[in-house]
Design a protein around this motif. Sequence first.
Motif, PDB file in Angstrom:
ATOM      1  N   GLN A   1       0.769  -1.223  -0.037  1.00  0.00           N
ATOM      2  CA  GLN A   1      -0.010  -0.047   0.041  1.00  0.00           C
ATOM      3  C   GLN A   1       0.864   1.272   0.105  1.00  0.00           C
ATOM      4  OE1 GLN A   1      -1.736   1.357   3.548  1.00  0.00           O
ATOM      5  NE2 GLN A   1      -3.876   1.346   2.715  1.00  0.00           N
ATOM      6  N   MET A   2       0.633   2.225  -1.003  1.00  0.00           N
ATOM      7  CA  MET A   2       1.343   3.374  -0.899  1.00  0.00           C
ATOM      8  C   MET A   2       0.340   4.763  -0.642  1.00  0.00           C
ATOM      9  SD  MET A   2       3.836   4.536  -4.133  1.00  0.00           S
ATOM     10  CE  MET A   2       4.917   6.291  -3.607  1.00  0.00           C
ATOM     11  N   THR A   3       0.852   5.564   0.306  1.00  0.00           N
ATOM     12  CA  THR A   3      -0.283   6.729   0.751  1.00  0.00           C
ATOM     13  C   THR A   3       0.717   7.891   0.258  1.00  0.00           C
ATOM     14  OG1 THR A   3       0.648   6.699   2.761  1.00  0.00           O
ATOM     15  CG2 THR A   3      -1.031   5.063   2.215  1.00  0.00           C
ATOM     16  N   GLY A   4      -0.239   8.995  -0.074  1.00  0.00           N
ATOM     17  CA  GLY A   4       0.261  10.296  -0.020  1.00  0.00           C
ATOM     18  C   GLY A   4      -0.532  11.252   0.596  1.00  0.00           C
ATOM     19  N   ASP A   5      -0.523  12.643   0.243  1.00  0.00           N
ATOM     20  CA  ASP A   5      -1.617  13.508   1.147  1.00  0.00           C
ATOM     21  C   ASP A   5      -3.064  13.089   1.153  1.00  0.00           C
ATOM     22  OD1 ASP A   5       0.626  14.802   1.873  1.00  0.00           O
ATOM     23  OD2 ASP A   5       0.494  16.319   0.441  1.00  0.00           O
ATOM     24  N   ARG A   6      -3.699  12.718   0.008  1.00  0.00           N
ATOM     25  CA  ARG A   6      -5.013  12.547  -0.021  1.00  0.00           C
ATOM     26  C   ARG A   6      -5.355  11.245  -0.973  1.00  0.00           C
ATOM     27  NH1 ARG A   6      -8.069  18.364  -1.458  1.00  0.00           N
ATOM     28  NH2 ARG A   6      -7.023  19.497   0.356  1.00  0.00           N
TER      29      ARG A   6
ATOM     30  N   SER B   1      -7.677   5.078  -4.296  1.00  0.00           N
ATOM     31  CA  SER B   1      -8.483   5.963  -3.626  1.00  0.00           C
ATOM     32  C   SER B   1      -8.296   7.440  -3.470  1.00  0.00           C
ATOM     33  CB  SER B   1      -9.221   5.616  -2.242  1.00  0.00           C
ATOM     34  OG  SER B   1      -7.662   5.689  -1.269  1.00  0.00           O
ATOM     35  N   TYR B   2      -9.037   8.488  -3.484  1.00  0.00           N
ATOM     36  CA  TYR B   2      -8.448   9.919  -3.196  1.00  0.00           C
ATOM     37  C   TYR B   2      -9.581  10.270  -2.343  1.00  0.00           C
ATOM     38  CZ  TYR B   2      -6.799  14.277  -4.597  1.00  0.00           C
ATOM     39  OH  TYR B   2      -6.360  15.616  -4.237  1.00  0.00           O
ATOM     40  N   ASN B   3      -9.170  11.094  -1.554  1.00  0.00           N
ATOM     41  CA  ASN B   3      -9.989  11.754  -0.517  1.00  0.00           C
ATOM     42  C   ASN B   3     -10.307  13.365  -0.646  1.00  0.00           C
ATOM     43  OD1 ASN B   3     -11.360  12.504   1.880  1.00  0.00           O
ATOM     44  ND2 ASN B   3      -9.855  12.051   3.221  1.00  0.00           N
ATOM     45  N   PHE B   4     -11.443  13.816  -1.243  1.00  0.00           N
ATOM     46  CA  PHE B   4     -11.846  15.092  -1.735  1.00  0.00           C
ATOM     47  C   PHE B   4     -12.381  15.882  -0.436  1.00  0.00           C
ATOM     48  CE2 PHE B   4     -12.427  12.283  -5.044  1.00  0.00           C
ATOM     49  CZ  PHE B   4     -11.952  12.814  -6.201  1.00  0.00           C
TER      50      PHE B   4
ATOM     51  N   ARG C   1     -14.381  22.419   5.635  1.00  0.00           N
ATOM     52  CA  ARG C   1     -13.634  22.349   6.785  1.00  0.00           C
ATOM     53  C   ARG C   1     -14.182  21.194   7.523  1.00  0.00           C
ATOM     54  NH1 ARG C   1     -14.158  27.803   9.668  1.00  0.00           N
ATOM     55  NH2 ARG C   1     -13.720  26.544  11.540  1.00  0.00           N
ATOM     56  N   LYS C   2     -15.522  20.617   7.214  1.00  0.00           N
ATOM     57  CA  LYS C   2     -15.955  19.546   8.041  1.00  0.00           C
ATOM     58  C   LYS C   2     -16.402  18.417   7.220  1.00  0.00           C
ATOM     59  CE  LYS C   2     -17.808  22.648  11.467  1.00  0.00           C
ATOM     60  NZ  LYS C   2     -19.205  22.994  12.330  1.00  0.00           N
ATOM     61  N   LEU C   3     -16.580  18.563   5.948  1.00  0.00           N
ATOM     62  CA  LEU C   3     -17.043  17.417   5.085  1.00  0.00           C
ATOM     63  C   LEU C   3     -15.834  16.900   4.081  1.00  0.00           C
ATOM     64  CD1 LEU C   3     -20.484  18.494   3.606  1.00  0.00           C
ATOM     65  CD2 LEU C   3     -19.840  16.536   5.117  1.00  0.00           C
ATOM     66  N   SER C   4     -15.595  15.793   3.930  1.00  0.00           N
ATOM     67  CA  SER C   4     -14.866  15.089   3.018  1.00  0.00           C
ATOM     68  C   SER C   4     -15.382  13.868   2.334  1.00  0.00           C
ATOM     69  CB  SER C   4     -13.606  14.620   3.785  1.00  0.00           C
ATOM     70  OG  SER C   4     -13.912  13.729   4.681  1.00  0.00           O
ATOM     71  N   LEU C   5     -15.156  13.673   1.011  1.00  0.00           N
ATOM     72  CA  LEU C   5     -15.694  12.526   0.534  1.00  0.00           C
ATOM     73  C   LEU C   5     -14.585  11.569   0.030  1.00  0.00           C
ATOM     74  CD1 LEU C   5     -18.228  11.112  -1.152  1.00  0.00           C
ATOM     75  CD2 LEU C   5     -17.643  12.576  -3.145  1.00  0.00           C
ATOM     76  N   LEU C   6     -14.540  10.205   0.391  1.00  0.00           N
ATOM     77  CA  LEU C   6     -13.545   9.338  -0.087  1.00  0.00           C
ATOM     78  C   LEU C   6     -14.149   8.519  -1.196  1.00  0.00           C
ATOM     79  CD1 LEU C   6     -10.896   7.759   0.527  1.00  0.00           C
ATOM     80  CD2 LEU C   6     -12.242   6.361   1.999  1.00  0.00           C
ATOM     81  N   ALA C   7     -13.666   8.556  -2.318  1.00  0.00           N
ATOM     82  CA  ALA C   7     -14.016   7.613  -3.447  1.00  0.00           C
ATOM     83  C   ALA C   7     -12.687   6.602  -3.776  1.00  0.00           C
ATOM     84  CB  ALA C   7     -14.051   8.503  -4.646  1.00  0.00           C
ATOM     85  N   GLU C   8     -13.259   5.371  -3.982  1.00  0.00           N
ATOM     86  CA  GLU C   8     -12.214   4.255  -4.113  1.00  0.00           C
ATOM     87  C   GLU C   8     -12.895   3.386  -5.451  1.00  0.00           C
ATOM     88  OE1 GLU C   8      -9.911   0.419  -2.288  1.00  0.00           O
ATOM     89  OE2 GLU C   8     -10.361   1.922  -1.213  1.00  0.00           O
ATOM     90  N   ALA C   9     -11.895   2.957  -6.281  1.00  0.00           N
ATOM     91  CA  ALA C   9     -12.339   2.156  -7.338  1.00  0.00           C
ATOM     92  C   ALA C   9     -11.270   1.027  -7.285  1.00  0.00           C
ATOM     93  CB  ALA C   9     -12.400   2.802  -8.769  1.00  0.00           C
ATOM     94  N   ASP C  10     -11.701  -0.304  -7.352  1.00  0.00           N
ATOM     95  CA  ASP C  10     -10.639  -1.408  -7.381  1.00  0.00           C
ATOM     96  C   ASP C  10     -11.250  -2.489  -8.637  1.00  0.00           C
ATOM     97  OD1 ASP C  10     -10.130  -0.528  -4.813  1.00  0.00           O
ATOM     98  OD2 ASP C  10     -10.979  -2.031  -3.807  1.00  0.00           O
ATOM     99  N   ILE C  11     -10.282  -3.261  -9.004  1.00  0.00           N
ATOM    100  CA  ILE C  11     -10.424  -4.374  -9.892  1.00  0.00           C
ATOM    101  C   ILE C  11     -10.031  -5.719  -9.162  1.00  0.00           C
ATOM    102  CG2 ILE C  11     -10.304  -3.012 -11.817  1.00  0.00           C
ATOM    103  CD1 ILE C  11      -7.663  -4.066 -12.396  1.00  0.00           C
TER     104      ILE C  11
END
Length: 377
Positions: A195-200, A253-256, A260-270
């Motif tokens: 697993q590799m992670t960045g800021d978002r 995945s990317y965390n939009f 200040r209080k809301l975020s949306l995490l989207a992920e796509a897998d195969i």
Amino acid sequence: MLKGMRGRKTLCSILLVVAGSLVHLSASAQFSKYSNEFLNIGAGARGLAMASAQVASVSDATAGYWNPAALANIRDNPQVSLMHAEYYAGIGKYDFASLALPLKDNKRVLGLTALRFAVDDIPNTIFLVQPDGTVNFDNITTFSSADYAFIVSLAQQEKLSGNKLINFGVNAKIIHRTAGDFATAWGFGFDAAAQMTGDRWKVGIVAKDVTTTFNAWSFSLNEAIREVFYETQNEIPGKSIELTAPQLLVGGSYNFRLGRKLSLLAEADIDVTFDGKRNTVLSTNPVSIDPRAGLELSFKDIFFVRGGINNFQKVLDDRDTLNKKKVWIYQPSVGAGFKVGDIQIDYAFVNLANQSYPLYTHVFSLRFDLRRKEKKR
């Protein structure tokens, strides 16, 4: 910058090497399709609500199931995750428990996972019909068919440039399957993951059953059962080996940030399988590819709303009387969760059939952190 490039190259190299090895392995071995399929049900209401799109974004104790490398994100305190679900009006029962233990070196995390899927009170009608042809319902007994898996995980984290991290993990799996007291199997296998992670953003890859997983079946049938099998022209089973083909899971995945209080995490897998043609979006022999996607809307990392879609299949349209037209079906799922202190409760409303013929089940799971006592100075 150089370290970041090395990290991306490392992950890409792992992906290419593993994929090439799995294709070669699948071409030279005979596998049982859908072997150990109970290991693909899922774990935790969060993951199930997001349609099992978890390979990249998972970061809690359920990572021992989804992606063992992600266990490295649990840095300070041990974490426990528990889940219970019932399928088909309680006929099938599924229990899951996992424990993540950060080790003292603060570099590695040990994971312990146990799961059980069982169908109880199955009628045993072997002796329903007596030798003279009469039916005796008093001869009906019941038995249970149960599948168990015990997983030991180990994960380690390495820092790259900036805020980038790369995690590596492995699973060792012990499998035990029973059908009453007349059929038993023991199996063993390995998973490898990164697993590799960045800021978002996050990227994950899991090679399940990378060395193939085997189940060694043995049968205990007395003479009376053997005689019934012989007279009814049923094959008398003997010792056998069941091989589970490797499986490759890749996701991002990317965390939009929506405020200040809301975020949306989207992920796509195969999900890439190597046991032959399946009814999936891309189906070849022996490789089949099945996509899945999930969303998680978070309010202050306290309240969560989730949804997802997976298991795309092309089937005959029931409205077509000529049985020639085919349509795409899929399985949707939704859920929610909230966190209070060190405890998080999650819920999933999961469809076991498809969008046209809903067959839903309710799933609840509990996650809590075990705070370590601070040493007095």
